[in-house]
Design a protein around this motif. Structure first.
Motif, PDB file in Angstrom:
ATOM      1  N   PHE A 381      16.765  17.254   8.764  1.00 55.88           N
ATOM      2  CA  PHE A 381      15.995  16.475  10.091  1.00 55.88           C
ATOM      3  C   PHE A 381      15.889  17.366  11.532  1.00 55.88           C
ATOM      4  O   PHE A 381      15.496  17.002  12.281  1.00 55.88           O
ATOM      5  N   ILE A 382      16.122  18.827  10.944  1.00 58.73           N
ATOM      6  CA  ILE A 382      15.963  19.555  12.187  1.00 58.73           C
ATOM      7  C   ILE A 382      14.875  20.675  11.669  1.00 58.73           C
ATOM      8  O   ILE A 382      14.209  21.106  12.386  1.00 58.73           O
ATOM      9  N   VAL A 383      15.129  21.390  10.484  1.00 64.97           N
ATOM     10  CA  VAL A 383      14.380  22.413  10.076  1.00 64.97           C
ATOM     11  C   VAL A 383      13.039  21.843   9.048  1.00 64.97           C
ATOM     12  O   VAL A 383      13.468  20.582   8.777  1.00 64.97           O
ATOM     13  N   PRO A 384      12.049  22.611   8.965  1.00 68.14           N
ATOM     14  CA  PRO A 384      11.052  21.991   7.694  1.00 68.14           C
ATOM     15  C   PRO A 384      11.651  21.599   6.619  1.00 68.14           C
ATOM     16  O   PRO A 384      12.423  22.455   6.088  1.00 68.14           O
ATOM     17  N   LYS A 385      11.278  20.499   5.994  1.00 69.62           N
ATOM     18  CA  LYS A 385      11.991  20.006   4.618  1.00 69.62           C
ATOM     19  C   LYS A 385      11.633  21.008   3.572  1.00 69.62           C
ATOM     20  O   LYS A 385      12.215  21.179   2.572  1.00 69.62           O
ATOM     21  N   GLU A 386      10.321  21.635   3.685  1.00 71.62           N
ATOM     22  CA  GLU A 386       9.961  22.506   2.563  1.00 71.62           C
ATOM     23  C   GLU A 386      10.912  23.929   2.463  1.00 71.62           C
ATOM     24  O   GLU A 386      10.823  24.265   1.415  1.00 71.62           O
ATOM     25  N   SER A 387      11.609  24.326   3.555  1.00 68.29           N
ATOM     26  CA  SER A 387      12.461  25.361   3.540  1.00 68.29           C
ATOM     27  C   SER A 387      13.881  24.703   2.429  1.00 68.29           C
ATOM     28  O   SER A 387      14.594  25.736   2.327  1.00 68.29           O
ATOM     29  N   LEU A 388      13.976  23.516   2.500  1.00 69.70           N
ATOM     30  CA  LEU A 388      15.316  23.271   1.728  1.00 69.70           C
ATOM     31  C   LEU A 388      15.078  22.697   0.385  1.00 69.70           C
ATOM     32  O   LEU A 388      15.996  22.181  -0.260  1.00 69.70           O
ATOM     33  N   VAL A 389      13.641  22.711   0.049  1.00 70.32           N
ATOM     34  CA  VAL A 389      13.668  21.982  -1.348  1.00 70.32           C
ATOM     35  C   VAL A 389      14.225  22.594  -2.395  1.00 70.32           C
ATOM     36  O   VAL A 389      14.694  21.938  -3.298  1.00 70.32           O
ATOM     37  N   ASP A 390      14.446  24.215  -2.435  1.00 70.33           N
ATOM     38  CA  ASP A 390      15.077  24.741  -3.533  1.00 70.33           C
ATOM     39  C   ASP A 390      16.338  24.329  -3.695  1.00 70.33           C
ATOM     40  O   ASP A 390      17.020  24.204  -4.803  1.00 70.33           O
ATOM     41  N   VAL A 391      17.205  24.339  -2.357  1.00 71.88           N
ATOM     42  CA  VAL A 391      18.752  24.037  -2.283  1.00 71.88           C
ATOM     43  C   VAL A 391      18.836  22.614  -2.862  1.00 71.88           C
ATOM     44  O   VAL A 391      19.855  22.136  -3.590  1.00 71.88           O
TER      45      VAL A 391
END
Length: 423
Positions: A381-391
């Motif tokens: 909810f803070i950083v772009p969701k795309e950056s957490l897709v792999d995790v």
């Protein structure tokens, strides 16, 4: 279960502590979006808004201490930080939300005034009550809660027999998970950790009451409170669902509750409900800020200056945040809830379980694992969701914002299978 007068009184008192007026806006809106899948949404909401909070009360019945005792097995430092964070979140989010709900339900429909005026006057009065403790709020609470319950039961039962035939299809992809996560917004699990301690302290004034008697009383009172919450929450979700075709797609949470009360009780009933909700919100805000100021006073050698400064900061925060609409406050609360709620749930469950399965090492490992695996939900909810897709694709249930659940369970089982955890 034998119910004495004392059990019933304690149960109703506990119910009123949980029953924050701000929570009323959540179930009908949830039902509106759930539509024909309202039962699955209710089940999810029940787990995080009723079942887990009542487990928190049962944990207090077992511990009979304060909120600090919930986390002390992890470490004294952790428990102190946890208490501070819980109180900080309380004054920054649920307390200001009471002002926002008051404006949207009791002021905005009838007066063309800015929300900053409402929140300023509201928290000015809150500050006066916090600094001048009075029994008026307790008396108001005794009358307000029964009146609100009567109105809500009237809405629920009238709504059941007068609703339109058509019910909209669900807008949720995962109704159960949506209900589960919306339950976070009630803050009831956090409330259980706080108010349970207050309940225990109040009972400790009677030196003649044994540990087992208090345990039985708190347990039974918790069950009564849980049944009350379930009836109200489930009834409002169901009514939101069966009236879903009446509400506009753009309706907010307060719009839905107001419209539901108008459909069932008429305009006079809606005005009366708005006034009662505003008064109940006010008592909730005073309670939160007084409790927070008391905590800070307690850890600063009973400094009255610390109490006053905490009250001032809390009310200023209330004015600044409370001027925003409820939807905005709920959205900004999500990161904080994704951070603190999993840890709170885990602490509640560990404190309920038998001691032989919950050594200090179990507490440490499970809480740390829960914290680590809840980080992607918090960051989502803070950083772009795309950056957490792999995790999130690696962690089971992470795409449902529940990535911490399986690791917490596995770590609990794993640590208990080792010899070091034998007590």
């Amino acid at each position: 279960m034998k119910l004495s007068k004392e059990v019933l009184i304690t149960g109703f008192a506990l119910f009123s502590m949980f029953f924050g007026a701000g929570n009323l806006i959540l179930p009908p809106f949830l039902g509106k979006n759930a539509g024909d899948n309202w039962s699955w949404v209710t089940l999810g909401f029940f787990i995080t808004a009723v079942f887990i909070p009542i487990l928190g009360i049962l944990a207090h019945a077992k511990l009979q201490g304060t909120m600090y005792d919930f986390g002390k097995k992890v470490s004294p430092l952790f428990s102190t930080i946890y208490c501070f964070i819980v109180y900080a979140i309380s004054i920054a989010l649920p307390a200001p939300r009471t002002a926002s709900v008051t404006h949207e339900m009791a002021i905005a429909p009838y007066f063309d005034t800015n929300s900053i005026i409402t929140s300023t006057i509201y928290f000015g009065l809150v500050f006066l009550f916090v600094m001048n403790r009075t029994k008026i709020l307790n008396l108001l609470g005794k009358f307000l809660t029964p009146l609100i319950i009567l109105i809500l039961l009237a809405i629920i039962f009238i709504g059941m027999f007068t609703a339109p035939v058509a019910t909209n299809p669900s807008t949720f992809n995962s109704p159960f998970v949506s209900g589960l996560l919306e339950g976070y917004q009630t803050f009831d699990a956090i409330g259980a950790v706080v108010v349970g301690g207050i309940l225990v302290i109040s009972m400790n004034f009677n030196k003649n009451t044994s540990f087992e008697t208090k345990k039985e009383l708190i347990t039974k009172a918790g069950v009564i409170a849980g049944i009350g919450l379930l009836i109200i929450y489930a009834g409002l979700i169901y009514n939101g669902a069966i009236y879903s075709s009446v509400f506009s797609n753009e309706a907010t949470r307060t719009d839905v509750l107001n419209a539901l009360s108008t459909q069932t009780l008429g305009n006079i009933g809606t005005v009366f409900l708005g006034i009662l909700v505003a008064l109940a919100c006010f008592t909730t805000a005073v309670g939160i800020i007084t409790g927070t100021a008391d905590y800070i006073k307690g850890i600063t050698n009973n400094s009255q200056n610390a109490y006053t400064i905490t009250a001032v900061i809390s009310c200023v925060l209330g004015v600044l945040v409370g001027q925003f609409d409820v939807h905005y406050i709920i959205n900004i609360a999500l990161p904080a809830l994704m951070f603190i709620y999993p840890i709170t749930i885990v602490l509640i469950i560990l404190n309920v379980l038998p001691n032989k399965y919950t050594s200090a090492r179990v507490f440490k490992v499970v809480v740390i694992i829960t914290f680590i695996f809840s980080i992607p939900d918090f960051l989502g909810f803070i950083v772009p969701k795309e950056s957490l897709v792999d995790v999130k694709n690696i962690i089971p249930l992470a795409n449902k914002h529940l990535g911490w659940v399986l690791p917490a369970i596995l770590s609990f089982v794993g640590v208990n299978l080792t010899k070091e955890t034998i007590v």
